[in-house]
Design a protein around this motif. Structure first.
Motif, PDB file in Angstrom:
ATOM      1  N   THR A 257       0.853  -1.187   0.000  1.00  0.00           N
ATOM      2  CA  THR A 257       0.000   0.000   0.000  1.00  0.00           C
ATOM      3  C   THR A 257       0.889   1.236   0.000  1.00  0.00           C
ATOM      4  N   GLY A 258       0.404   2.279  -0.653  1.00  0.00           N
ATOM      5  CA  GLY A 258       1.152   3.515  -0.705  1.00  0.00           C
ATOM      6  C   GLY A 258       2.258   3.469  -1.741  1.00  0.00           C
TER       7      GLY A 258
ATOM      8  N   LYS B  12       4.115  10.349   5.543  1.00  0.00           N
ATOM      9  CA  LYS B  12       3.783   9.049   6.138  1.00  0.00           C
ATOM     10  C   LYS B  12       4.356   7.941   5.244  1.00  0.00           C
TER      11      LYS B  12
ATOM     12  N   GLU C   9       4.213   4.117   4.477  1.00  0.00           N
ATOM     13  CA  GLU C   9       3.275   3.012   4.681  1.00  0.00           C
ATOM     14  C   GLU C   9       4.010   1.678   4.835  1.00  0.00           C
ATOM     15  N   CYS C  10       3.521   0.888   5.811  1.00  0.00           N
ATOM     16  CA  CYS C  10       4.025  -0.479   6.001  1.00  0.00           C
ATOM     17  C   CYS C  10       2.941  -1.286   6.748  1.00  0.00           C
ATOM     18  N   GLN C  11       2.105  -1.990   5.999  1.00  0.00           N
ATOM     19  CA  GLN C  11       1.018  -2.796   6.567  1.00  0.00           C
ATOM     20  C   GLN C  11       1.398  -4.287   6.447  1.00  0.00           C
TER      21      GLN C  11
ATOM     22  N   ASN D  14       2.645   5.304  13.395  1.00  0.00           N
ATOM     23  CA  ASN D  14       1.328   5.816  13.056  1.00  0.00           C
ATOM     24  C   ASN D  14       0.255   5.242  13.979  1.00  0.00           C
ATOM     25  N   SER D  15       0.465   4.041  14.451  1.00  0.00           N
ATOM     26  CA  SER D  15      -0.497   3.392  15.335  1.00  0.00           C
ATOM     27  C   SER D  15       0.078   3.304  16.737  1.00  0.00           C
TER      28      SER D  15
ATOM     29  N   ASP E 293      -0.195  -2.446  11.707  1.00  0.00           N
ATOM     30  CA  ASP E 293       0.169  -1.155  11.107  1.00  0.00           C
ATOM     31  C   ASP E 293       1.549  -0.762  11.628  1.00  0.00           C
TER      32      ASP E 293
ATOM     33  N   SER F 277       3.390   1.517   9.962  1.00  0.00           N
ATOM     34  CA  SER F 277       3.695   2.782   9.285  1.00  0.00           C
ATOM     35  C   SER F 277       4.233   3.795  10.284  1.00  0.00           C
TER      36      SER F 277
ATOM     37  N   ASN G  21       5.402   8.168  10.810  1.00  0.00           N
ATOM     38  CA  ASN G  21       5.234   9.556  10.365  1.00  0.00           C
ATOM     39  C   ASN G  21       6.523  10.326  10.642  1.00  0.00           C
TER      40      ASN G  21
ATOM     41  N   CYS H 242      11.391  -0.920   5.822  1.00  0.00           N
ATOM     42  CA  CYS H 242      10.542  -1.424   6.904  1.00  0.00           C
ATOM     43  C   CYS H 242      10.712  -2.949   6.961  1.00  0.00           C
TER      44      CYS H 242
END
Length: 383
Positions: free
Chosen positions: A28-29, A42, A44-46, A97-98, A105, A107, A109, A123
């Motif tokens: 994602t991202g 941000k 992203e790393c899900q 982020n979380s 999550d 991710s 920032n 990541c």
């Protein structure tokens, strides 16, 4: 067929490992991000976990070194249900982020971006036996600073005029755009524009090139602009300036010469007057009244002093001479003139006749000056 066996075995092993771990990263991202300095981004790393991933969860974000000889720098770490954010690379500017990254999550920032934050971020999620990683390229671009607009060289009719626009800061590539915002709002037809160097070259400029110009410097993250007022003037009259300078110098020399001549004449005149004052003129007559009377009285005194030094031998001769130096007294003016008989010569030395006295007021009216006569004894010497 010899090469098919090993490859097939590797594929089967990878599939079995992936099925066994069950850890997967969601794509994602974007994998390439461009941001301006000072902004926030941000990364992203899900991820998702499988039932076989029983080991503790570790999440590591690192900035990969551009040189293989250098070590990667850890940015933030999650291990043992705890986040570690005090790494010196981006201390105080990076956060997950979380609040609980183990929910899937990972991710992060990044705040207050700087140009030094540019690089490749990785990541990496570990939950044995599964390990997954993802890379994201971040480019932090600096917005152009306010450019400086100026004209290079003489802005005269018939000359080549060069307009320059320079922005001291900003991430390249920078692009410069020139435009005229007065009159026709079009650049001269003979102008040559360089959008990379930020110059406008106008050959053999005319008065119509004059006006207001605007230059805008921009890149992918922002832009800034500046204003230039250009005035193309006719060339100066060089011959007139030279002639005026020569005339001014000549006038100065003439005035200086006049001042020097006047000073010399004044000095000579003063010197001549001083010499005239010290000169004794022979044609000037001597003074009469007071000076002659004073001299007569002085001569009388001298005769009187000489009488004291006479001997009996020459006193007779002196008595025979008429006394012209005798000053008449007031009694002589009152007595009528008479002829006195001549005295007979005698052989004895008569006593010296007393000198006639003149009263002080009469002497002053006659213009005489009192003279002190030293006393003498019988021998004729001064007492």
């Amino acid at each position: 067929m010899e090469f098919v066996g090993p490859r097939f075995c590797c594929v089967i092993f990878a599939l079995m490992t992936g099925l066994a771990s069950g850890l997967e990263l969601a794509i994602t991202g974007p994998s390439t991000i461009e941001r301006a300095s000072g902004q926030t981004v941000k990364l992203e790393c899900q991820f998702t976990l499988g039932p076989d991933d029983l080991a503790p969860l570790d999440i590591e974000w690192s900035l990969l070194a551009s040189d293989n000889q250098k070590e990667d720098k850890v940015v933030i770490l999650y291990s043992g249900d705890r986040a570690f954010e005090d790494y010196p690379v981006m201390k105080g500017r990076v956060h997950f982020n979380s609040a609980d990254p183990k929910n899937g999550d990972a991710s992060i920032n990044l705040t207050g971006l700087r140009s030094t934050d540019t690089g490749t971020y990785q990541c990496k999620v570990k939950k044995a036996p599964g390990v997954r990683s993802r890379k994201i390229l971040l480019t932090v671009m600096e917005k152009p600073s306010r450019p400086r607009c100026y004209a290079e060289g003489p802005t005269e009719v018939g000359k080549d005029v060069m307009l320059r626009c320079v922005s001291a800061q900003g991430t390249h590539p920078l692009q410069y755009i020139w435009e005229k915002i007065s009159d026709s709002k079009l650049l001269p037809a003979i102008a040559v524009l360089d959008p990379v160097g930020g110059t406008v070259n106008v050959r053999n400029a005319s008065a119509g090139v004059s006006g207001t110009y605007r230059c805008r410097a921009k890149n992918l993250v922002g832009s800034e602009e500046c204003i230039l007022h250009l005035n193309v003037t006719p060339p100066p009259n060089t011959a007139g300036i030279i002639a005026g300078a020569i005339i001014g110098v000549l006038l100065f020399l003439i005035i200086l010469a006049v001042i020097l001549v006047c000073c010399c004449r004044a000095r000579q005149k003063k010197k001549y007057e001083k010499e005239i004052c010290n000169e004794i003129r022979e044609d000037v007559p001597p003074p009469k009244s007071r000076v002659s009377t004073a001299r007569s009285f002085t001569s009388v005194g001298s005769h009187r002093s000489s009488l004291g030094s006479m001997t009996p031998s020459n006193l007779h001769e002196y008595a025979l001479k008429p006394q012209y130096d005798k000053i008449p007294s007031s009694e002589d003016f009152d007595r009528p003139p008479s002829r006195a008989p001549m005295a007979a010569p005698i052989f004895t030395a008569p006593a010296p006749a007393p000198a006639p006295r003149v009263a002080g007021p009469n002497l002053s009216r006659m213009g005489g000056i009192a003279v002190m006569i030293p006393a003498q004894n019988r021998d004729g010497s001064i007492v």
